[in-house]
Write an enzyme that holds these catalytic residues in place. Structure first.
Site, PDB file in Angstrom:
ATOM      1  N   ASP A 140      -0.029  -1.540  -6.341  1.00  0.00           N
ATOM      2  CA  ASP A 140      -0.022  -1.846  -4.909  1.00  0.00           C
ATOM      3  C   ASP A 140       1.267  -2.595  -4.580  1.00  0.00           C
ATOM      4  OD1 ASP A 140      -0.397  -2.887  -2.374  1.00  0.00           O
ATOM      5  OD2 ASP A 140      -2.409  -3.668  -2.790  1.00  0.00           O
ATOM      6  N   ILE A 141       2.056  -2.038  -3.704  1.00  0.00           N
ATOM      7  CA  ILE A 141       3.376  -2.622  -3.421  1.00  0.00           C
ATOM      8  C   ILE A 141       3.256  -4.004  -2.766  1.00  0.00           C
ATOM      9  CG2 ILE A 141       3.797  -1.660  -1.104  1.00  0.00           C
ATOM     10  CD1 ILE A 141       6.623  -0.861  -2.175  1.00  0.00           C
TER      11      ILE A 141
ATOM     12  N   GLY B  83      -2.159   3.793   5.649  1.00  0.00           N
ATOM     13  CA  GLY B  83      -1.396   3.889   4.411  1.00  0.00           C
ATOM     14  C   GLY B  83      -0.760   2.581   3.988  1.00  0.00           C
ATOM     15  N   VAL B  84       0.439   2.699   3.452  1.00  0.00           N
ATOM     16  CA  VAL B  84       1.122   1.511   2.941  1.00  0.00           C
ATOM     17  C   VAL B  84       1.497   0.570   4.087  1.00  0.00           C
ATOM     18  CG1 VAL B  84       3.476   2.491   2.896  1.00  0.00           C
ATOM     19  CG2 VAL B  84       2.801   0.805   1.195  1.00  0.00           C
ATOM     20  N   ASP B  85       1.758   1.132   5.258  1.00  0.00           N
ATOM     21  CA  ASP B  85       2.087   0.328   6.447  1.00  0.00           C
ATOM     22  C   ASP B  85       0.922  -0.621   6.784  1.00  0.00           C
ATOM     23  OD1 ASP B  85       3.443  -0.480   8.726  1.00  0.00           O
ATOM     24  OD2 ASP B  85       3.105   1.378   9.839  1.00  0.00           O
TER      25      ASP B  85
ATOM     26  N   SER C  63       6.970   9.065   3.089  1.00  0.00           N
ATOM     27  CA  SER C  63       6.582  10.341   3.732  1.00  0.00           C
ATOM     28  C   SER C  63       5.547  11.176   2.973  1.00  0.00           C
ATOM     29  CB  SER C  63       7.798  11.254   4.020  1.00  0.00           C
ATOM     30  OG  SER C  63       8.473  10.842   5.181  1.00  0.00           O
TER      31      SER C  63
ATOM     32  N   GLY D 173       2.440  10.540   2.010  1.00  0.00           N
ATOM     33  CA  GLY D 173       1.022  10.309   2.286  1.00  0.00           C
ATOM     34  C   GLY D 173       0.659  10.991   3.594  1.00  0.00           C
ATOM     35  N   ILE D 174       0.428  10.197   4.610  1.00  0.00           N
ATOM     36  CA  ILE D 174       0.006  10.684   5.924  1.00  0.00           C
ATOM     37  C   ILE D 174       1.019  11.683   6.496  1.00  0.00           C
ATOM     38  CG2 ILE D 174      -0.362   9.920   8.320  1.00  0.00           C
ATOM     39  CD1 ILE D 174      -1.564   7.286   6.980  1.00  0.00           C
ATOM     40  N   TYR D 175       2.306  11.528   6.207  1.00  0.00           N
ATOM     41  CA  TYR D 175       3.337  12.425   6.751  1.00  0.00           C
ATOM     42  C   TYR D 175       3.474  13.730   5.981  1.00  0.00           C
ATOM     43  CZ  TYR D 175       5.019   9.237  10.418  1.00  0.00           C
ATOM     44  OH  TYR D 175       5.139   8.460  11.550  1.00  0.00           O
TER      45      TYR D 175
HETATM   46  N1  AR6 Z   1       1.222   0.465  -2.357  1.00  0.00           N
HETATM   47  C1  AR6 Z   1       2.029   1.480  -2.753  1.00  0.00           C
HETATM   48  N2  AR6 Z   1       1.945   2.732  -2.260  1.00  0.00           N
HETATM   49  C2  AR6 Z   1       0.988   2.964  -1.339  1.00  0.00           C
HETATM   50  C3  AR6 Z   1       0.105   1.960  -0.864  1.00  0.00           C
HETATM   51  C4  AR6 Z   1       0.250   0.663  -1.418  1.00  0.00           C
HETATM   52  N3  AR6 Z   1      -0.524  -0.364  -1.042  1.00  0.00           N
HETATM   53  N4  AR6 Z   1      -0.730   2.527   0.061  1.00  0.00           N
HETATM   54  C5  AR6 Z   1      -0.390   3.828   0.152  1.00  0.00           C
HETATM   55  N5  AR6 Z   1       0.625   4.100  -0.699  1.00  0.00           N
HETATM   56  P1  AR6 Z   1       1.803   6.640   3.644  1.00  0.00           P
HETATM   57  P2  AR6 Z   1       3.896   8.154   5.072  1.00  0.00           P
HETATM   58  C6  AR6 Z   1       1.345   5.363  -0.942  1.00  0.00           C
HETATM   59  O1  AR6 Z   1       0.723   7.498   4.215  1.00  0.00           O
HETATM   60  O2  AR6 Z   1       3.453   9.398   4.398  1.00  0.00           O
HETATM   61  C7  AR6 Z   1       1.279   5.152   8.451  1.00  0.00           C
HETATM   62  O3  AR6 Z   1       0.201   5.268   9.339  1.00  0.00           O
HETATM   63  C8  AR6 Z   1       0.656   6.653  -0.572  1.00  0.00           C
HETATM   64  O4  AR6 Z   1      -0.265   7.048  -1.586  1.00  0.00           O
HETATM   65  O5  AR6 Z   1       1.564   5.185   3.569  1.00  0.00           O
HETATM   66  O6  AR6 Z   1       5.367   7.839   5.109  1.00  0.00           O
HETATM   67  C9  AR6 Z   1       2.580   4.812   9.169  1.00  0.00           C
HETATM   68  O7  AR6 Z   1       2.351   3.935  10.247  1.00  0.00           O
HETATM   69  C10 AR6 Z   1       1.837   7.607  -0.497  1.00  0.00           C
HETATM   70  O8  AR6 Z   1       2.214   8.048  -1.804  1.00  0.00           O
HETATM   71  O9  AR6 Z   1       3.208   6.820   4.452  1.00  0.00           O
HETATM   72  C11 AR6 Z   1       3.034   6.164   9.634  1.00  0.00           C
HETATM   73  O10 AR6 Z   1       2.367   6.552  10.814  1.00  0.00           O
HETATM   74  C12 AR6 Z   1       2.977   6.703   0.022  1.00  0.00           C
HETATM   75  O11 AR6 Z   1       2.498   5.357  -0.143  1.00  0.00           O
HETATM   76  C13 AR6 Z   1       2.613   7.083   8.512  1.00  0.00           C
HETATM   77  O12 AR6 Z   1       1.515   6.430   7.873  1.00  0.00           O
HETATM   78  C14 AR6 Z   1       3.308   6.931   1.492  1.00  0.00           C
HETATM   79  O13 AR6 Z   1       2.116   7.228   2.204  1.00  0.00           O
HETATM   80  C15 AR6 Z   1       3.711   7.237   7.484  1.00  0.00           C
HETATM   81  O14 AR6 Z   1       3.325   8.210   6.547  1.00  0.00           O
END
Ligand code: AR6
Length: 172
Positions: A9-10, A31-33, A116, A118-120
């Site tokens: 977890d970052i 997600g991570v945000d 990008s 995950g959700i993207y």
């Molecule tokens: N630590 C490390 N990596 C993580 C964590 C964490 N705690 N949580 C998720 N990931 P994403 P995106 C990974 O969806 O695709 C948000 O709503 C996850 O498994 O977080 O760039 C923003 O507000 C994946 O591999 O980001 C935007 O609307 C990676 O982080 C949108 O999501 C990125 O997934 C951005 O989408």
């Protein structure tokens, strides 16, 4: 090695900065945000409100507040739309924008998630090669940077990055 892959977890990483995969509002999301905003506390959102958003491919810096990291580098990755809408260039630009801030602020240790993918919806194998290529280029250009940790959130993601690290010439 100045580049390492880490499973976890970052928000738990103590570094000069962690990178957030944000959206262009910079006002939080899933997600991570979402995890970063929850762990940093409401002061992070307050500071983000003063920034006026961030276009795709660019990056903005804030403090880390309750995170163990001192700063957060917020970048906005491209939404995957099939790969013909400039996604590879925009994803590369995210990493370049992040490292421009790293250089400008004299940061030495940085943790980065897989932007990008995950959700993207950006395909992980393609994104991992761009991420590692850009991180490698930044490390070569910025000798003051001691460590870049790519933080993967699942063993399967870690394995894809391990494979890409073996494939990208000179990525080590
Ligand atoms: N630590 C490390 N990596 C993580 C964590 C964490 N705690 N949580 C998720 N990931 P994403 P995106 C990974 O969806 O695709 C948000 O709503 C996850 O498994 O977080 O760039 C923003 O507000 C994946 O591999 O980001 C935007 O609307 C990676 O982080 C949108 O999501 C990125 O997934 C951005 O989408």
């Amino acid at each position: 090695m100045r580049l390492e892959l880490w499973l976890g977890d970052i928000t738990a990483v103590a570094a000069d900065a962690i990178v957030n995969a944000a959206n262009s509002s910079l006002l939080g999301g899933g997600g991570v945000d979402g995890a970063i905003h929850r762990a940093a506390g409401p002061e992070l959102l307050q500071e983000c409100r003063t920034l006026g958003g961030c276009p795709t491919g660019e990056a903005r810096i804030t403090r880390g507040y309750r995170l163990p990291a001192r700063h957060v580098l917020h970048t906005v990755g491209p939404r995957w739309q099939g790969g013909e809408r400039g996604e590879p260039e925009l994803l590369a630009r995210c990493y370049q924008s992040v490292f421009a801030l790293v250089e400008a602020h004299g940061l030495r240790t940085v943790a980065v998630p897989s932007i990008s993918t995950g959700i993207y919806g950006y395909p992980l194998a393609q994104a991992s090669r761009i991420a590692l290529r850009e991180i490698h280029a930044a490390l070569a250009r910025l000798p003051a940077v001691e460590k870049v940790t790519v933080v993967l959130f699942s063993p399967a993601d870690l394995e894809v990055y391990r494979q890409a690290l073996a494939d990208v010439p000179g990525a080590r």
